[in-house]
Each structure stands twice: as structure tokens, then as C-alpha cells.
Design a protein around this motif. Structure first.
Motif, PDB file in Angstrom:
ATOM      1  N   GLU A  42       0.816  -1.221   0.000  1.00  0.00           N
ATOM      2  CA  GLU A  42       0.000   0.000   0.000  1.00  0.00           C
ATOM      3  C   GLU A  42       0.850   1.272   0.000  1.00  0.00           C
ATOM      4  O   GLU A  42       0.552   2.229  -0.700  1.00  0.00           O
ATOM      5  CB  GLU A  42      -0.915   0.004   1.228  1.00  0.00           C
ATOM      6  N   ILE A  43       1.938   1.263   0.758  1.00  0.00           N
ATOM      7  CA  ILE A  43       2.770   2.463   0.917  1.00  0.00           C
ATOM      8  C   ILE A  43       4.037   2.371   0.083  1.00  0.00           C
ATOM      9  O   ILE A  43       4.509   3.360  -0.462  1.00  0.00           O
ATOM     10  CB  ILE A  43       3.098   2.683   2.407  1.00  0.00           C
ATOM     11  N   GLY A  44       4.613   1.193  -0.005  1.00  0.00           N
ATOM     12  CA  GLY A  44       5.844   1.007  -0.764  1.00  0.00           C
ATOM     13  C   GLY A  44       7.065   1.436   0.027  1.00  0.00           C
ATOM     14  O   GLY A  44       7.050   1.498   1.253  1.00  0.00           O
ATOM     15  N   THR A  45       8.131   1.742  -0.692  1.00  0.00           N
ATOM     16  CA  THR A  45       9.389   2.148  -0.068  1.00  0.00           C
ATOM     17  C   THR A  45       9.453   3.664   0.007  1.00  0.00           C
ATOM     18  O   THR A  45       9.188   4.350  -0.982  1.00  0.00           O
ATOM     19  CB  THR A  45      10.588   1.604  -0.860  1.00  0.00           C
ATOM     20  N   ARG A  46       9.794   4.152   1.183  1.00  0.00           N
ATOM     21  CA  ARG A  46       9.948   5.593   1.412  1.00  0.00           C
ATOM     22  C   ARG A  46      11.344   5.841   1.965  1.00  0.00           C
ATOM     23  O   ARG A  46      11.959   4.966   2.562  1.00  0.00           O
ATOM     24  CB  ARG A  46       8.915   6.108   2.414  1.00  0.00           C
ATOM     25  N   GLN A  47      11.813   7.067   1.801  1.00  0.00           N
ATOM     26  CA  GLN A  47      13.167   7.398   2.238  1.00  0.00           C
ATOM     27  C   GLN A  47      13.142   8.431   3.354  1.00  0.00           C
ATOM     28  O   GLN A  47      12.190   9.197   3.493  1.00  0.00           O
ATOM     29  CB  GLN A  47      13.998   7.895   1.065  1.00  0.00           C
ATOM     30  N   SER A  48      14.229   8.424   4.138  1.00  0.00           N
ATOM     31  CA  SER A  48      14.332   9.339   5.270  1.00  0.00           C
ATOM     32  C   SER A  48      15.787   9.654   5.563  1.00  0.00           C
ATOM     33  O   SER A  48      16.674   8.836   5.313  1.00  0.00           O
ATOM     34  CB  SER A  48      13.703   8.695   6.511  1.00  0.00           C
ATOM     35  N   SER A  49      16.010  10.823   6.125  1.00  0.00           N
ATOM     36  CA  SER A  49      17.299  11.174   6.700  1.00  0.00           C
ATOM     37  C   SER A  49      17.135  11.074   8.205  1.00  0.00           C
ATOM     38  O   SER A  49      16.198  11.644   8.771  1.00  0.00           O
ATOM     39  CB  SER A  49      17.682  12.608   6.312  1.00  0.00           C
ATOM     40  N   ALA A  50      18.026  10.344   8.866  1.00  0.00           N
ATOM     41  CA  ALA A  50      17.896  10.132  10.302  1.00  0.00           C
ATOM     42  C   ALA A  50      19.244  10.332  10.996  1.00  0.00           C
ATOM     43  O   ALA A  50      20.265   9.822  10.532  1.00  0.00           O
ATOM     44  CB  ALA A  50      17.359   8.731  10.578  1.00  0.00           C
ATOM     45  N   GLN A  51      19.225  11.053  12.101  1.00  0.00           N
ATOM     46  CA  GLN A  51      20.439  11.318  12.868  1.00  0.00           C
ATOM     47  C   GLN A  51      20.696  10.154  13.833  1.00  0.00           C
ATOM     48  O   GLN A  51      20.413  10.237  15.019  1.00  0.00           O
ATOM     49  CB  GLN A  51      20.297  12.643  13.608  1.00  0.00           C
ATOM     50  N   LEU A  52      21.233   9.079  13.275  1.00  0.00           N
ATOM     51  CA  LEU A  52      21.402   7.819  14.013  1.00  0.00           C
ATOM     52  C   LEU A  52      22.854   7.392  14.156  1.00  0.00           C
ATOM     53  O   LEU A  52      23.122   6.253  14.513  1.00  0.00           O
ATOM     54  CB  LEU A  52      20.662   6.694  13.272  1.00  0.00           C
ATOM     55  N   THR A  53      23.789   8.273  13.867  1.00  0.00           N
ATOM     56  CA  THR A  53      25.180   7.847  13.695  1.00  0.00           C
ATOM     57  C   THR A  53      25.904   7.463  14.982  1.00  0.00           C
ATOM     58  O   THR A  53      26.979   6.862  14.909  1.00  0.00           O
ATOM     59  CB  THR A  53      25.986   8.948  12.983  1.00  0.00           C
ATOM     60  N   ILE A  54      25.348   7.756  16.138  1.00  0.00           N
ATOM     61  CA  ILE A  54      26.029   7.394  17.390  1.00  0.00           C
ATOM     62  C   ILE A  54      25.936   5.889  17.651  1.00  0.00           C
ATOM     63  O   ILE A  54      26.929   5.228  17.945  1.00  0.00           O
ATOM     64  CB  ILE A  54      25.449   8.175  18.588  1.00  0.00           C
ATOM     65  N   HIS A  55      24.727   5.328  17.512  1.00  0.00           N
ATOM     66  CA  HIS A  55      24.520   3.915  17.847  1.00  0.00           C
ATOM     67  C   HIS A  55      24.434   2.981  16.638  1.00  0.00           C
ATOM     68  O   HIS A  55      24.427   1.766  16.817  1.00  0.00           O
ATOM     69  CB  HIS A  55      23.239   3.744  18.672  1.00  0.00           C
ATOM     70  N   TYR A  56      24.352   3.537  15.431  1.00  0.00           N
ATOM     71  CA  TYR A  56      24.091   2.703  14.256  1.00  0.00           C
ATOM     72  C   TYR A  56      25.032   3.056  13.111  1.00  0.00           C
ATOM     73  O   TYR A  56      25.433   4.198  12.944  1.00  0.00           O
ATOM     74  CB  TYR A  56      22.644   2.891  13.775  1.00  0.00           C
ATOM     75  N   THR A  57      25.352   2.048  12.308  1.00  0.00           N
ATOM     76  CA  THR A  57      26.058   2.240  11.049  1.00  0.00           C
ATOM     77  C   THR A  57      25.122   1.771   9.940  1.00  0.00           C
ATOM     78  O   THR A  57      24.242   0.927  10.177  1.00  0.00           O
ATOM     79  CB  THR A  57      27.366   1.426  11.004  1.00  0.00           C
ATOM     80  N   PRO A  58      25.285   2.305   8.730  1.00  0.00           N
ATOM     81  CA  PRO A  58      24.369   1.916   7.657  1.00  0.00           C
ATOM     82  C   PRO A  58      24.241   0.412   7.464  1.00  0.00           C
ATOM     83  O   PRO A  58      23.129  -0.112   7.343  1.00  0.00           O
ATOM     84  CB  PRO A  58      24.959   2.600   6.426  1.00  0.00           C
ATOM     85  N   ASP A  59      25.339  -0.314   7.465  1.00  0.00           N
ATOM     86  CA  ASP A  59      25.272  -1.755   7.208  1.00  0.00           C
ATOM     87  C   ASP A  59      24.518  -2.512   8.297  1.00  0.00           C
ATOM     88  O   ASP A  59      23.920  -3.549   8.029  1.00  0.00           O
ATOM     89  CB  ASP A  59      26.677  -2.338   7.013  1.00  0.00           C
ATOM     90  N   ARG A  60      24.496  -2.000   9.526  1.00  0.00           N
ATOM     91  CA  ARG A  60      23.790  -2.687  10.618  1.00  0.00           C
ATOM     92  C   ARG A  60      22.306  -2.347  10.658  1.00  0.00           C
ATOM     93  O   ARG A  60      21.554  -2.950  11.414  1.00  0.00           O
ATOM     94  CB  ARG A  60      24.446  -2.363  11.955  1.00  0.00           C
ATOM     95  N   LEU A  61      21.888  -1.376   9.849  1.00  0.00           N
ATOM     96  CA  LEU A  61      20.472  -1.003   9.816  1.00  0.00           C
ATOM     97  C   LEU A  61      19.673  -1.809   8.790  1.00  0.00           C
ATOM     98  O   LEU A  61      18.473  -2.007   8.948  1.00  0.00           O
ATOM     99  CB  LEU A  61      20.324   0.493   9.514  1.00  0.00           C
ATOM    100  N   ILE A  62      20.330  -2.289   7.738  1.00  0.00           N
ATOM    101  CA  ILE A  62      19.632  -3.017   6.684  1.00  0.00           C
ATOM    102  C   ILE A  62      19.048  -4.311   7.252  1.00  0.00           C
ATOM    103  O   ILE A  62      19.723  -5.071   7.941  1.00  0.00           O
ATOM    104  CB  ILE A  62      20.576  -3.301   5.497  1.00  0.00           C
ATOM    105  N   GLY A  63      17.747  -4.510   6.991  1.00  0.00           N
ATOM    106  CA  GLY A  63      17.038  -5.678   7.489  1.00  0.00           C
ATOM    107  C   GLY A  63      16.334  -5.454   8.811  1.00  0.00           C
ATOM    108  O   GLY A  63      15.531  -6.274   9.245  1.00  0.00           O
ATOM    109  N   ARG A  64      16.595  -4.346   9.464  1.00  0.00           N
ATOM    110  CA  ARG A  64      15.990  -4.040  10.769  1.00  0.00           C
ATOM    111  C   ARG A  64      14.606  -3.422  10.566  1.00  0.00           C
ATOM    112  O   ARG A  64      14.413  -2.580   9.702  1.00  0.00           O
ATOM    113  CB  ARG A  64      16.890  -3.051  11.507  1.00  0.00           C
ATOM    114  N   GLN A  65      13.657  -3.851  11.361  1.00  0.00           N
ATOM    115  CA  GLN A  65      12.341  -3.218  11.321  1.00  0.00           C
ATOM    116  C   GLN A  65      12.352  -1.967  12.199  1.00  0.00           C
ATOM    117  O   GLN A  65      13.015  -1.925  13.238  1.00  0.00           O
ATOM    118  CB  GLN A  65      11.246  -4.169  11.800  1.00  0.00           C
ATOM    119  N   VAL A  66      11.634  -0.943  11.741  1.00  0.00           N
ATOM    120  CA  VAL A  66      11.524   0.317  12.461  1.00  0.00           C
ATOM    121  C   VAL A  66      10.076   0.773  12.445  1.00  0.00           C
ATOM    122  O   VAL A  66       9.250   0.240  11.695  1.00  0.00           O
ATOM    123  CB  VAL A  66      12.417   1.412  11.824  1.00  0.00           C
ATOM    124  N   LEU A  67       9.770   1.752  13.264  1.00  0.00           N
ATOM    125  CA  LEU A  67       8.476   2.421  13.234  1.00  0.00           C
ATOM    126  C   LEU A  67       8.693   3.830  12.715  1.00  0.00           C
ATOM    127  O   LEU A  67       9.692   4.479  13.059  1.00  0.00           O
ATOM    128  CB  LEU A  67       7.840   2.472  14.624  1.00  0.00           C
TER     129      LEU A  67
END
Length: 112
Positions: A42-67
Motif C-alpha cells: 500500500e505504501i511502498g518504499t519511502r526514504q528518510s534522513s535520520a540522525q542515528l550515527t552514534i549507535h548505528y552504522t548503515p550496514d547494521r540497519l539493513i534488514g531491521r524493522q523500524v516504526l
């Protein structure tokens, strides 16, 4: 704290989605990561900019579910269109910790 009506809460569309891509975002004024989140058909893929660099790296975010809030108007951040607001809470130092489901849920599932 001001109280709101339940009808006000119902207007905020918060959905579960899976991060399908994440890239560094060096052009952003504050350290950030570009995210692409799949919310299903219904919604598809959407993009976002998120200030997550302290606890996360891009490669560790792929596959993770978020709200994320999926019904805010898009914002331009350093030339990048941020279409959703990925949700998190601050740790004791103010760095973002993502909110995510405890168990795997269908992408696009609406929070209630």
C-alpha cells in the motif's frame, strides 16, 4: 503536559517497515544516515534522513524493522527528500535509539 483527544492521535499514521538500504549522508549539516524503508504494497518504499550515527552504522540497519510516521509532508534535507519520520527516543546522552517491534511484524502494519 497538554492532553490531546484520541482523534488527534488517530491522525498520526505510524507504520512498521523494514530498512532495505542505508547510506552515509555526509552532505547533511548534522551527522545522519539516509534510509530506505519498505512498508509493503500500500505504501511502498519511502526514504528518510535520520540522525542515528552514534549507535548505528548503515550496514547494521539493513534488514531491521523500524516504526515511522508516514503521513507527514516531505522535507528537503541537503538536497535529499525525507518522506517519513523514523521514530526513536534519546539515550542518557541524547543520542537516538530506534523504536522497533519486539517481534517480526508485517511491513505496513499500523501502530494502534
Amino acid at each position: 503536559m497538554d492532553q490531546i483527544a484520541y482523534a488527534d492521535f488517530e491522525q498520526v499514521d505510524i507504520r512498521a517497515g523494514t530498512v532495505v538500504d542505508a547510506q552515509p549522508f555526509p552532505e547533511a549539516r548534522k551527522p545522519a544516515i539516509k534510509l530506505w524503508v519498505d512498508f509493503g504494497g500500500e505504501i511502498g518504499t519511502r526514504q528518510s534522513s535520520a540522525q542515528l550515527t552514534i549507535h548505528y552504522t548503515p550496514d547494521r540497519l539493513i534488514g531491521r524493522q523500524v516504526l515511522a510516521v508516514v503521513n507527514f509532508p516531505p522535507r528537503r534535507i541537503a538536497g535529499f527528500e525525507s518522506q517519513i519520520l523514523v521514530l526513536g527516543v534519546p539515550d542518557e546522552n541524547g543520542a537516538v535509539v530506534l523504536i522497533r517491534p519486539d517481534l517480526k511484524v508485517p511491513d505496513g502494519g499500523k501502530m494502534f
